[in-house]
Design a protein around this motif. Structure first.
Motif, PDB file in Angstrom:
ATOM      1  N   ARG A 169     -11.360  -3.338   3.313  1.00 40.18           N
ATOM      2  CA  ARG A 169     -11.285  -3.253   1.850  1.00 40.18           C
ATOM      3  C   ARG A 169      -9.847  -3.437   1.369  1.00 40.18           C
ATOM      4  NH1 ARG A 169     -11.935   1.437   0.364  1.00 40.18           N
ATOM      5  NH2 ARG A 169     -12.260   2.581   2.288  1.00 40.18           N
TER       6      ARG A 169
ATOM      7  N   ILE B 130      -6.413  -4.824  -0.102  1.00 42.13           N
ATOM      8  CA  ILE B 130      -6.016  -5.676  -1.229  1.00 42.13           C
ATOM      9  C   ILE B 130      -4.658  -6.267  -0.871  1.00 42.13           C
ATOM     10  CG2 ILE B 130      -5.508  -5.775  -3.699  1.00 42.13           C
ATOM     11  CD1 ILE B 130      -7.142  -3.136  -3.930  1.00 42.13           C
TER      12      ILE B 130
ATOM     13  N   LEU C 143      -2.587   0.797  -7.092  1.00 44.48           N
ATOM     14  CA  LEU C 143      -4.016   0.694  -7.333  1.00 44.48           C
ATOM     15  C   LEU C 143      -4.385   1.793  -8.328  1.00 44.48           C
ATOM     16  CD1 LEU C 143      -6.884  -0.373  -6.741  1.00 44.48           C
ATOM     17  CD2 LEU C 143      -6.994   1.268  -4.846  1.00 44.48           C
TER      18      LEU C 143
ATOM     19  N   ASP D  26      -7.019   3.763 -11.159  1.00 47.67           N
ATOM     20  CA  ASP D  26      -8.377   4.058 -11.616  1.00 47.67           C
ATOM     21  C   ASP D  26      -8.371   3.943 -13.138  1.00 47.67           C
ATOM     22  OD1 ASP D  26     -10.848   5.167 -12.361  1.00 47.67           O
ATOM     23  OD2 ASP D  26     -10.869   6.503 -10.626  1.00 47.67           O
TER      24      ASP D  26
ATOM     25  N   PRO E  87      -6.879   0.698   0.120  1.00 47.02           N
ATOM     26  CA  PRO E  87      -7.424   1.691  -0.814  1.00 47.02           C
ATOM     27  C   PRO E  87      -8.282   2.735  -0.122  1.00 47.02           C
ATOM     28  CG  PRO E  87      -8.672  -0.343  -0.962  1.00 47.02           C
ATOM     29  CD  PRO E  87      -7.530  -0.611  -0.029  1.00 47.02           C
TER      30      PRO E  87
ATOM     31  N   PRO F  33     -14.033   4.106  -2.454  1.00 50.92           N
ATOM     32  CA  PRO F  33     -14.216   4.089  -3.908  1.00 50.92           C
ATOM     33  C   PRO F  33     -15.213   5.146  -4.370  1.00 50.92           C
ATOM     34  CG  PRO F  33     -15.431   2.290  -2.900  1.00 50.92           C
ATOM     35  CD  PRO F  33     -14.654   2.935  -1.798  1.00 50.92           C
TER      36      PRO F  33
ATOM     37  N   TYR G 245     -11.457  -0.175 -11.178  1.00 51.80           N
ATOM     38  CA  TYR G 245     -10.116  -0.149 -10.611  1.00 51.80           C
ATOM     39  C   TYR G 245      -9.336  -1.402 -11.003  1.00 51.80           C
ATOM     40  CZ  TYR G 245     -12.392   3.437  -7.814  1.00 51.80           C
ATOM     41  OH  TYR G 245     -13.085   4.542  -7.432  1.00 51.80           O
TER      42      TYR G 245
ATOM     43  N   LEU H  97     -10.218  -5.249 -10.858  1.00 54.98           N
ATOM     44  CA  LEU H  97     -10.898  -5.643  -9.626  1.00 54.98           C
ATOM     45  C   LEU H  97     -12.405  -5.592  -9.827  1.00 54.98           C
ATOM     46  CD1 LEU H  97      -8.794  -3.576  -7.059  1.00 54.98           C
ATOM     47  CD2 LEU H  97      -8.404  -5.922  -7.828  1.00 54.98           C
TER      48      LEU H  97
ATOM     49  N   SER I   3     -14.577  -5.026  -7.440  1.00 52.12           N
ATOM     50  CA  SER I   3     -15.087  -3.918  -6.626  1.00 52.12           C
ATOM     51  C   SER I   3     -14.021  -3.552  -5.603  1.00 52.12           C
ATOM     52  CB  SER I   3     -16.389  -4.305  -5.916  1.00 52.12           C
ATOM     53  OG  SER I   3     -16.133  -5.307  -4.951  1.00 52.12           O
ATOM     54  N   LEU I   4     -14.317  -2.480  -4.829  1.00 55.67           N
ATOM     55  CA  LEU I   4     -13.442  -2.081  -3.724  1.00 55.67           C
ATOM     56  C   LEU I   4     -14.188  -2.096  -2.397  1.00 55.67           C
ATOM     57  CD1 LEU I   4     -11.240   0.925  -4.952  1.00 55.67           C
ATOM     58  CD2 LEU I   4     -10.550  -1.423  -4.516  1.00 55.67           C
TER      59      LEU I   4
END
Length: 392
Positions: free
Chosen positions: A175, A177, A199, A201, A231, A234, A240, A262, A264-265
């Motif tokens: 996951r 980034i 990162l 929220d 990350p 999630p 995010y 983003l 998704s994570l």
């Protein structure tokens, strides 16, 4: 009355004596088997005991083999399951799968397996030599692993001899980034500036600067700069985003105009970021003494000793460059000892200092090969990395 009871009592006693005789024969046979087993290897005896303990109740090794074959055939008709890479060299024995060596960075190492341990079973199914048949640990792992990549092992500890249940987690999708930070062409910032990538929220509109994780990188080599964030897991239904900024002495010089949302994570993704803003005026020249002092503090974790900066400045006066000074510090014995005099830790940290990100597994393998080719002479190793403008 007594005439009828006596024959019945006699018949009962006769059956009891017969059963007792049979029991004596059974006990005698068991004792003979045990005496024979005493001459067998302890590994074979252990496998018999363990198989009895950890096979399903009432199931023999032969029955276990037949059940496993039936289940495997019904689950994957005419196909062999893909073997999962545990990352060990092993020897199959009647007591289980004995671990001969563990590959660095493998699933086995992460799970805690060590040389000398013995894998007795996988999710309750015995592995190694079961009777005259081989049950490969890799095949059993592939059959028993759940949808989340987890599978339990029963392991005999090679140091203590005790049995332990060891959960194994096979790799799930990354996951991470990662991406590249870009700045307007020709725009310069002080070499002491620091990049912060975060990162965030951003589930609620009123949330500001709710950072789940962040990474910091030096700007000493200029732009573009590669970054990577790992990350945490999630939270369902949360949203995010990623942002970045460049600061020097507490002042924001460059930053992303807005966080990049983003999708998704749940997967690895590449997010390139563009920084904008008013940068500080470009310095007319890098002050060598300040740059050397910064490298000593950053690489060696201490302030310069008396006359240490002057020694390096004398090298500059003799025709060496600042890059030569940087290579000298990174190849010094003091820096190497800070990495516990360990090759892998050393090459990883040199790469991170020069490029701002840790090496990927492929890059680490390349770094190890380069280091070995220099036969442990660190200066040419560092100089080769300096000449490589972008990490491969």
């Amino acid at each position: 009355m007594w005439a009828t009871c006596v024959p019945r009592v006699s018949a009962v006693l006769s059956r009891f004596v017969n059963r007792f005789s049979r029991m004596n024969w059974i006990i005698s046979t068991i004792m003979k088997c045990l005496q024979f087993a005493a001459f067998r290897s302890m590994a074979s005896l252990s496998s018999v005991v363990l198989a009895g303990l950890f096979l399903a109740p009432g199931m023999s090794a032969a029955q276990d083999a037949r059940v496993r074959d039936t289940v495997a055939a019904s689950a994957v008709p005419s196909a062999r399951p893909a073997t999962l890479p545990l990352g060990i060299m092993a020897q199959n024995t009647a007591a289980g799968v004995e671990v001969v060596s563990v590959n660095p960075g493998s699933v086995a190492q992460a799970s805690g397996l060590q040389t000398g341990d013995t894998i007795v079973n996988v999710a309750g199914y015995q592995v190694g030599m079961v009777g005259d048949r081989l049950y490969d640990v890799g095949d059993e792992l592939a059959r028993r692993v759940d949808s989340a990549g987890r599978v339990p092992l029963l392991v005999r500890n090679g140091r203590t001899g005790g049995l332990v249940s060891m959960p194994v987690q096979f790799g799930t999708a990354s996951r991470a980034i990662n991406g590249v930070l870009n700045a307007p062409q020709g725009l310069q910032v002080p070499p002491t500036s620091v990049i912060t990538v975060r990162l965030l929220d951003v589930t609620e509109p009123q949330w500001r600067d709710v950072a789940l994780t962040q990474g910091q990188l030096p700007v000493a080599r200029g732009f573009p700069v590669s970054y990577r964030l790992d990350p945490p897991a999630p939270t369902p239904a949360h949203r995010y985003a990623v942002d970045a900024r460049v600061e020097d002495a507490g002042h924001v010089l460059l930053q992303t105009t807005s966080p990049v949302t983003l999708a998704s994570l749940d997967r690895e993704q590449r997010i390139d970021l563009t920084l904008a803003g008013q940068a500080a005026p470009a310095p007319t020249a890098v002050v060598p003494s300040a740059q050397i002092q910064q490298w000593i503090q950053t690489y060696l974790g201490r302030p310069p000793r008396p006359y240490e900066t002057e020694v390096w400045l004398a090298d500059l006066q003799q025709g060496k460059s600042l890059a030569d000074v940087q290579a000298g510090i990174l190849s010094s014995s003091e820096y190497f000892e800070r990495q516990r005099s360990n090759r892998d830790l050393y090459v990883t940290d040199v790469f991170r200092q020069l490029y701002g990100v840790p090496p990927t597994p492929a890059q680490l393998a390349d770094l190890q090969a380069r280091y070995d080719r220099t036969q442990g002479v660190r200066l040419p190793f560092v100089q080769q990395l300096q000449q490589q403008q972008q990490p491969r």
